[in-house]
Write a protein that holds these residues in place. Sequence first.
Motif, PDB file in Angstrom:
ATOM      1  N   LEU A 109       0.849  -1.200   0.000  1.00 37.06           N
ATOM      2  CA  LEU A 109       0.000   0.000   0.000  1.00 37.06           C
ATOM      3  C   LEU A 109       0.880   1.243   0.000  1.00 37.06           C
ATOM      4  O   LEU A 109       1.649   1.451   0.917  1.00 37.06           O
ATOM      5  N   ARG A 110       0.743   2.039  -1.014  1.00 40.03           N
ATOM      6  CA  ARG A 110       1.598   3.202  -1.087  1.00 40.03           C
ATOM      7  C   ARG A 110       0.896   4.465  -0.584  1.00 40.03           C
ATOM      8  O   ARG A 110       1.534   5.355  -0.049  1.00 40.03           O
ATOM      9  N   ASP A 111      -0.438   4.510  -0.793  1.00 38.40           N
ATOM     10  CA  ASP A 111      -1.114   5.770  -0.514  1.00 38.40           C
ATOM     11  C   ASP A 111      -2.074   5.716   0.651  1.00 38.40           C
ATOM     12  O   ASP A 111      -2.728   4.704   0.876  1.00 38.40           O
ATOM     13  N   TRP A 112      -2.156   6.819   1.338  1.00 38.17           N
ATOM     14  CA  TRP A 112      -3.101   6.959   2.429  1.00 38.17           C
ATOM     15  C   TRP A 112      -4.420   7.482   1.866  1.00 38.17           C
ATOM     16  O   TRP A 112      -4.412   8.356   0.991  1.00 38.17           O
ATOM     17  N   THR A 113      -5.515   6.942   2.357  1.00 37.06           N
ATOM     18  CA  THR A 113      -6.828   7.473   1.972  1.00 37.06           C
ATOM     19  C   THR A 113      -7.255   8.429   3.083  1.00 37.06           C
ATOM     20  O   THR A 113      -7.082   8.136   4.261  1.00 37.06           O
ATOM     21  N   GLU A 114      -7.805   9.593   2.692  1.00 41.06           N
ATOM     22  CA  GLU A 114      -8.253  10.534   3.718  1.00 41.06           C
ATOM     23  C   GLU A 114      -9.518  10.016   4.403  1.00 41.06           C
ATOM     24  O   GLU A 114     -10.372   9.422   3.742  1.00 41.06           O
ATOM     25  N   VAL A 115      -9.635  10.291   5.680  1.00 42.26           N
ATOM     26  CA  VAL A 115     -10.811   9.825   6.427  1.00 42.26           C
ATOM     27  C   VAL A 115     -12.090  10.343   5.759  1.00 42.26           C
ATOM     28  O   VAL A 115     -13.058   9.606   5.573  1.00 42.26           O
ATOM     29  N   GLY A 116     -12.065  11.609   5.340  1.00 45.52           N
ATOM     30  CA  GLY A 116     -13.249  12.202   4.708  1.00 45.52           C
ATOM     31  C   GLY A 116     -13.627  11.531   3.392  1.00 45.52           C
ATOM     32  O   GLY A 116     -14.740  11.700   2.895  1.00 45.52           O
ATOM     33  N   ALA A 117     -12.702  10.764   2.808  1.00 47.87           N
ATOM     34  CA  ALA A 117     -12.968  10.128   1.514  1.00 47.87           C
ATOM     35  C   ALA A 117     -13.453   8.690   1.669  1.00 47.87           C
ATOM     36  O   ALA A 117     -13.696   7.996   0.679  1.00 47.87           O
ATOM     37  N   LEU A 118     -13.590   8.232   2.917  1.00 52.01           N
ATOM     38  CA  LEU A 118     -14.018   6.843   3.135  1.00 52.01           C
ATOM     39  C   LEU A 118     -15.540   6.748   3.000  1.00 52.01           C
ATOM     40  O   LEU A 118     -16.282   7.159   3.900  1.00 52.01           O
ATOM     41  N   THR A 119     -15.994   6.234   1.869  1.00 50.93           N
ATOM     42  CA  THR A 119     -17.431   6.109   1.620  1.00 50.93           C
ATOM     43  C   THR A 119     -17.728   4.698   1.111  1.00 50.93           C
ATOM     44  O   THR A 119     -16.811   3.904   0.873  1.00 50.93           O
ATOM     45  N   GLU A 120     -19.022   4.443   0.911  1.00 49.83           N
ATOM     46  CA  GLU A 120     -19.459   3.115   0.437  1.00 49.83           C
ATOM     47  C   GLU A 120     -18.805   2.718  -0.871  1.00 49.83           C
ATOM     48  O   GLU A 120     -18.670   1.527  -1.175  1.00 49.83           O
ATOM     49  N   ALA A 121     -18.390   3.695  -1.653  1.00 50.33           N
ATOM     50  CA  ALA A 121     -17.750   3.405  -2.944  1.00 50.33           C
ATOM     51  C   ALA A 121     -16.481   2.569  -2.753  1.00 50.33           C
ATOM     52  O   ALA A 121     -16.026   1.902  -3.676  1.00 50.33           O
ATOM     53  N   LEU A 122     -15.903   2.611  -1.548  1.00 48.25           N
ATOM     54  CA  LEU A 122     -14.654   1.866  -1.290  1.00 48.25           C
ATOM     55  C   LEU A 122     -14.910   0.517  -0.613  1.00 48.25           C
ATOM     56  O   LEU A 122     -13.976  -0.124  -0.131  1.00 48.25           O
ATOM     57  N   LYS A 123     -16.171   0.103  -0.542  1.00 50.93           N
ATOM     58  CA  LYS A 123     -16.542  -1.156   0.128  1.00 50.93           C
ATOM     59  C   LYS A 123     -15.635  -2.309  -0.336  1.00 50.93           C
ATOM     60  O   LYS A 123     -15.355  -2.441  -1.533  1.00 50.93           O
ATOM     61  N   ASP A 124     -15.154  -3.099   0.648  1.00 52.91           N
ATOM     62  CA  ASP A 124     -14.287  -4.269   0.401  1.00 52.91           C
ATOM     63  C   ASP A 124     -12.893  -3.925  -0.112  1.00 52.91           C
ATOM     64  O   ASP A 124     -12.144  -4.809  -0.496  1.00 52.91           O
ATOM     65  N   GLN A 125     -12.566  -2.663  -0.146  1.00 50.42           N
ATOM     66  CA  GLN A 125     -11.221  -2.300  -0.586  1.00 50.42           C
ATOM     67  C   GLN A 125     -10.278  -2.232   0.613  1.00 50.42           C
ATOM     68  O   GLN A 125     -10.686  -1.942   1.735  1.00 50.42           O
ATOM     69  N   HIS A 126      -9.017  -2.469   0.318  1.00 46.83           N
ATOM     70  CA  HIS A 126      -7.982  -2.408   1.335  1.00 46.83           C
ATOM     71  C   HIS A 126      -7.484  -0.962   1.423  1.00 46.83           C
ATOM     72  O   HIS A 126      -7.101  -0.399   0.397  1.00 46.83           O
ATOM     73  N   VAL A 127      -7.524  -0.349   2.607  1.00 48.01           N
ATOM     74  CA  VAL A 127      -7.085   1.052   2.706  1.00 48.01           C
ATOM     75  C   VAL A 127      -6.077   1.247   3.838  1.00 48.01           C
ATOM     76  O   VAL A 127      -5.997   0.439   4.769  1.00 48.01           O
ATOM     77  N   LEU A 128      -5.339   2.337   3.702  1.00 51.43           N
ATOM     78  CA  LEU A 128      -4.416   2.756   4.748  1.00 51.43           C
ATOM     79  C   LEU A 128      -4.859   4.170   5.147  1.00 51.43           C
ATOM     80  O   LEU A 128      -5.051   5.022   4.277  1.00 51.43           O
ATOM     81  N   VAL A 129      -5.065   4.390   6.452  1.00 46.92           N
ATOM     82  CA  VAL A 129      -5.618   5.661   6.922  1.00 46.92           C
ATOM     83  C   VAL A 129      -4.781   6.180   8.083  1.00 46.92           C
ATOM     84  O   VAL A 129      -4.363   5.395   8.929  1.00 46.92           O
ATOM     85  N   ARG A 130      -4.531   7.507   8.116  1.00 43.97           N
ATOM     86  CA  ARG A 130      -3.835   8.088   9.268  1.00 43.97           C
ATOM     87  C   ARG A 130      -4.748   9.108   9.962  1.00 43.97           C
ATOM     88  O   ARG A 130      -5.393   9.911   9.294  1.00 43.97           O
ATOM     89  N   GLY A 131      -4.762   9.056  11.272  1.00 40.08           N
ATOM     90  CA  GLY A 131      -5.580  10.036  11.986  1.00 40.08           C
ATOM     91  C   GLY A 131      -5.194  10.066  13.450  1.00 40.08           C
ATOM     92  O   GLY A 131      -4.248   9.397  13.872  1.00 40.08           O
ATOM     93  N   ARG A 132      -5.946  10.849  14.193  1.00 42.27           N
ATOM     94  CA  ARG A 132      -5.743  10.883  15.642  1.00 42.27           C
ATOM     95  C   ARG A 132      -6.737   9.946  16.305  1.00 42.27           C
ATOM     96  O   ARG A 132      -7.892   9.874  15.874  1.00 42.27           O
ATOM     97  N   ALA A 133      -6.287   9.268  17.368  1.00 42.21           N
ATOM     98  CA  ALA A 133      -7.182   8.375  18.098  1.00 42.21           C
ATOM     99  C   ALA A 133      -8.097   9.239  18.962  1.00 42.21           C
ATOM    100  O   ALA A 133      -7.700   9.701  20.024  1.00 42.21           O
ATOM    101  N   GLN A 134      -9.299   9.499  18.454  1.00 37.51           N
ATOM    102  CA  GLN A 134     -10.201  10.393  19.196  1.00 37.51           C
ATOM    103  C   GLN A 134     -10.884   9.669  20.354  1.00 37.51           C
ATOM    104  O   GLN A 134     -11.069  10.245  21.417  1.00 37.51           O
ATOM    105  N   ALA A 135     -11.265   8.426  20.114  1.00 36.64           N
ATOM    106  CA  ALA A 135     -11.933   7.648  21.170  1.00 36.64           C
ATOM    107  C   ALA A 135     -11.514   6.193  21.042  1.00 36.64           C
ATOM    108  O   ALA A 135     -11.355   5.699  19.928  1.00 36.64           O
TER     109      ALA A 135
END
Length: 472
Positions: free
Chosen positions: A1-27
């Motif tokens: 996996l080379r690219d990070w997907t933005e949290v705001g871009a995570l939608t149903e269109a990406l269902k079953d896809q493998h993603v890499l995401v960076r963020g802050r642990a809010q909860a």
Amino acid sequence: LRDWTEVGALTEALKDQHVLVRGRAQAIRAVGKNMAFLVLRERGFTVQCVVTVQPDAVSRQMVRYAAGLSRESIVDVEGLVSVPSVPIKGATQQVEVQVHKIFCINKAMPTLPINIEDAARSEVEIEKALQIFRQFLLSEGFVEIHTPKLIAGSSEGGAAVFKLDYKGQPACLAQSPQLHKQMAICGDFGRVFEIGPVFRAEDSFTHRHLCEFTGLDVEMEIKKHYFEVMDIVDRLFVTMFDTLNENCAKELEAVGRQYPFEPLKYLRSTLRLTFEEGIQMLKDAGVEVDPLGDLNTETERKLGQLVLEKLLLILIIYVPLGEEIISGAQRVVPEFLTERAQACGIDVKTVSTYIDSFRYGTEFYILHRYPLGIRPFYTMPSYDNPSYSNSFDVFIRGEEIISGAQRVHVPEFLTERAQACGIDVKTVSTYIDSFRYGAPPHGGFGVGLERVVMLFCGLNNIRKTSLFPRDP
Ligand code: ATP
Ligand code: AMO
């Protein structure tokens, strides 16, 4: 996996896809020993990540590791996007990430210094307001300039300057770009603006004074009247308020949740009152004021309240031919107009703009033609009465956000005015000299950006609108 997907871009269109995401642990929430939920936040967006024990993929140890992350740590997760059958509460995105791997990039201290909910959010409005200011002026043919902040003397008079040593010579931090923005006009720039830091060695420990703030300064040639400058103020600010309301609705709502406020009331065409009219309104309300003195915090607030409540007084003069002239004044009350419209079978909605035009009903207005004695030396006196001046202040919710004026453009008269105001002419000689080679009539104004945002958002303290407040 080379690219990070933005949290705001995570939608149903990406269902079953493998993603890499960076963020802050809010909860972070553990459910037994085999499962943990982690809400990751990136900018304003949040997604729920599920860590469940899976043979060959996720161990109990990994679930424990996830559950033990400290809040606000920076975390990468890798996993599959899934769409749960029930809506997700507590996250903006309506998909989940079924986690395969977790990496803690940098951990946060377990105890945070403030609650995230208490952090000021008005920086977005500050940046947006700046952007609107710049775009509007560029579209009106203004040129953006940058003037020195290390200068020889004070530009606004008074003692409120930060003094410093400039390689053995006395100097100070600029109190405003006043003198240089005018010199640019003398150099035929026509219309200029500057966005930059302004330094005031204020002693006042108030809710609206900073020692360093962001000044928005405008200067322009005028043909015949200082109203040309006020016209720019009018259109600039109505555009700014409209655009902020439209494009920052989400941010304004976030500010409002923390510090509840009423949206600013303003008219399509900004109300202009003369200083004399303002003084009269105060007098009518029983407030003692010096007709040629300055307003103070209290009287400015009071006037703001009177303006908001005032109804327009329409003077009706009957002049029946051949008869004695009868004149009368009638107060047009918006409520009465509404009642009459209804009685006449008119749909009130269709005439609401007309009825509203009978109210001042605004929290944003211009007060102009100030007494000359309380304005800086560079202010042009009124042609018809030198006790007054071609100057103005602008108010939001009864507090000043702008000062502006037509300037004296005749060098001999400018020298005379400086002397009359007790200024050592030597300290402003370069400035006055720049008027000796043909200076066009001109005027301008200065805005305190943090004050605009503070008052627009109904905040009670200017420190809440400054990223790194410098106060007395
Ligand atoms: P400008 O510099 O153009 O006048 P400003 O908003 O900073 O803009 P000041 O002259 O500092 O205005 O103050 C305006 C009014 O605010 C003053 O007339 C005074 O009554 C009031 N004021 C200023 N400082 C204080 C203070 N520390 N406490 C109470 N009132 C204050
Ligand atoms: P003035 O001194 O009124 O005018 O300043 C212009 C605007 O700057 C804001 N302001 C402040 N904001 C935060 N903290 C402070 N200490 C502070 N002091 C002032 C106010 C004020 O209206 N040269 C003229 C402008 C001009 O005529 O073009 C000037 O500097 O919002």
